[in-house]
Scaffold this motif. Structure first.
Motif, PDB file in Angstrom:
ATOM      1  N   GLN A 193       0.839  -1.191   0.000  1.00 54.30           N
ATOM      2  CA  GLN A 193       0.000   0.000   0.000  1.00 54.30           C
ATOM      3  C   GLN A 193       0.876   1.244   0.000  1.00 54.30           C
ATOM      4  O   GLN A 193       1.847   1.344   0.742  1.00 54.30           O
ATOM      5  N   ALA A 206      -5.365   0.617  -1.258  1.00 53.41           N
ATOM      6  CA  ALA A 206      -5.810  -0.633  -0.639  1.00 53.41           C
ATOM      7  C   ALA A 206      -6.879  -1.313  -1.485  1.00 53.41           C
ATOM      8  O   ALA A 206      -6.876  -2.548  -1.650  1.00 53.41           O
ATOM      9  N   TYR A 217      -0.371  -7.976   2.931  1.00 55.64           N
ATOM     10  CA  TYR A 217      -0.340  -6.589   2.485  1.00 55.64           C
ATOM     11  C   TYR A 217       0.628  -5.793   3.358  1.00 55.64           C
ATOM     12  O   TYR A 217       0.547  -5.841   4.591  1.00 55.64           O
ATOM     13  N   ILE A 219       2.406  -2.076   4.422  1.00 57.03           N
ATOM     14  CA  ILE A 219       2.171  -0.635   4.502  1.00 57.03           C
ATOM     15  C   ILE A 219       3.501   0.029   4.180  1.00 57.03           C
ATOM     16  O   ILE A 219       4.431   0.012   4.986  1.00 57.03           O
ATOM     17  N   PRO A 239      -3.891   0.363   8.462  1.00 54.86           N
ATOM     18  CA  PRO A 239      -4.092  -1.092   8.581  1.00 54.86           C
ATOM     19  C   PRO A 239      -5.546  -1.514   8.394  1.00 54.86           C
ATOM     20  O   PRO A 239      -5.817  -2.558   7.786  1.00 54.86           O
ATOM     21  N   LEU A 242      -6.901  -2.397   4.929  1.00 55.54           N
ATOM     22  CA  LEU A 242      -6.420  -3.631   4.304  1.00 55.54           C
ATOM     23  C   LEU A 242      -7.264  -4.820   4.767  1.00 55.54           C
ATOM     24  O   LEU A 242      -7.903  -4.766   5.816  1.00 55.54           O
ATOM     25  N   ARG A 248      -0.525  -7.988   7.959  1.00 53.70           N
ATOM     26  CA  ARG A 248      -0.213  -6.591   7.641  1.00 53.70           C
ATOM     27  C   ARG A 248       1.225  -6.317   8.077  1.00 53.70           C
ATOM     28  O   ARG A 248       1.569  -6.515   9.245  1.00 53.70           O
ATOM     29  N   TYR A 249       2.021  -5.862   7.154  1.00 53.57           N
ATOM     30  CA  TYR A 249       3.467  -5.740   7.341  1.00 53.57           C
ATOM     31  C   TYR A 249       3.878  -4.274   7.192  1.00 53.57           C
ATOM     32  O   TYR A 249       3.682  -3.683   6.136  1.00 53.57           O
ATOM     33  N   VAL A 267      -0.870  -3.876  13.280  1.00 55.30           N
ATOM     34  CA  VAL A 267       0.203  -4.374  12.413  1.00 55.30           C
ATOM     35  C   VAL A 267       0.720  -5.711  12.938  1.00 55.30           C
ATOM     36  O   VAL A 267       0.811  -5.920  14.150  1.00 55.30           O
TER      37      VAL A 267
END
Length: 377
Positions: A193, A206, A217, A219, A239, A242, A248-249, A267
């Protein structure tokens, strides 16, 4: 469970989540911190020592490995895992961030980025398709889509244009990854993203990524000089834009208090060079804040770096000895300090996972900040 990739959330506490990513080369407990192994090595550490700290996964760098020793050579030698003797999951970044940082050595077009090597000046072309090919040759378990990472202080229209191109590159990355044969059947692909600090641009990003479809996904576009307050303000919404059921990374983050604050905001994964770079430069992270072992006050201090840490450095060596090694620029000093810092980050992540599982993460986060920052924030 898919043998290729599966993400299960075991517990939630507010926005914080703890879970497990399951892959063929092993499980990754989340929230997870990935030590950075830029050039097929976490600097100053053996891979088996990295694993001993509790790390489930490490990060390799596409840009550096494509230039030296070369992705084709790594493939010829059996892949990155065999090459560096790390047999658990490896995430490789796409190379985009490093290329974008070479502003005076590269030319950006819709096709990709033409750049000159910082090593020998040789010319290269990196496209979404070539990035997928390099990561396939390396044998990456988690492959990152190719993107552009603009600075947050660029004009909004430039950030929007960059984001839209990154989304087109994301689709090309998806297609290039899917064409990867056996590798695509055992690896995962994460989209990134973009949109800097702008909520509307990140929402568009997103939505476009979700339409393409990714296993996880990231960030992107944070930790590039905007400061913690602006980063957290962005993480208050990013976050949640998504997919809920995917990891979430947050790329390139960060300090221990950054990690705790980001987990609070939903996250699951992190990477950063900070613990290893700081270790090589004489800084240790502890539960009571960072320590500069160059400081003369440690010259006769016989206490461990951190009495709450279970790593070998803290179990065997005194602050006085580490001070001596750091001041003398001994290689052992960099090794011991780095081992402690990586171990501290892993212990922090385990404490975070435990607190989420027990439903006491808010209290844990407040107590951590009180001890680490020296004030109740």
């Amino acid at each position: 469970m898919s043998e290729r990739f599966d993400f299960t959330i075991h517990a939630r506490d507010g926005k914080a989540r703890s879970g497990t990513i399951r892959m063929q080369r092993g499980d990754i407990r989340t929230p997870a911190f990935m030590p950075v192994g830029t050039a097929a090595t976490v600097k100053a550490m053996k891979p088996e020592t990295v694993r001993k700290t509790g790390a489930d996964i490490i990060l390799g760098n596409t840009y550096h490995l494509m230039l030296r020793p070369g992705a084709e050579r790594v493939a010829k030698l059996g892949g990155l895992h065999k090459f560096m003797n790390w047999h658990r999951p490896i995430l490789t970044d796409s190379g985009g961030y490093q290329v974008m940082s070479l502003s005076d050595l590269r030319k950006l077009t819709e096709k990709g980025v033409e750049f000159r090597s910082h090593i020998d000046g040789s010319k290269h072309m990196l496209t979404p398709e070539r990035s997928m090919e390099i990561q396939r040759l390396l044998g990456s378990d988690i492959v990152m889509a190719f993107d552009e990472c603009p600075r947050a202080d660029r004009p909004r229209d430039e950030i929007a244009t960059s984001m839209e191109m990154s989304m087109r590159w994301a689709k090309r990355s998806r297609d290039g990854f899917d064409a990867g044969g056996d590798h695509a059947e055992r690896a995962a692909l994460f989209g990134i993203q973009q949109g800097a600090l702008d909520e509307d641009l990140r929402k568009i990003s997103a939505e476009k990524l979700t339409e393409v479809g990714f296993d996880g996904y990231a960030i992107g576009g944070l930790a590039v000089g905007e400061g913690q307050e602006a980063m957290f303000a962005t993480l208050d919404f990013a976050p949640g834009q998504l997919p809920e059921d995917r990891p979430r990374y947050l790329m390139g983050v960060g300090k221990p208090d950054d990690l705790v604050g980001a987990v609070e905001r939903g996250v699951d994964m992190f990477d950063c060079v900070l613990p290893s770079r700081s270790g090589r430069n004489g800084q240790a992270f502890t539960w009571n804040g960072p320590l500069n072992l160059r400081n003369a006050r440690f010259a006769e201090d016989q206490e461990p770096l951190d009495s709450r840490c279970s790593c070998d450095t803290c179990g065997i060596y005194s602050r006085a000895y580490l001070h001596h090694l750091v001041k003398s620029q001994e290689i052992l000093g960099a090794m011991l300090m780095t081992e402690h810092n990586i171990a501290f980050y892993q212990q922090l992540m385990q404490a975070v996972r435990d607190a989420i599982g027990d439903g006491r993460f808010a209290t844990f986060a407040d107590d951590f900040r009180c001890d680490y920052l020296g004030a109740d924030t």
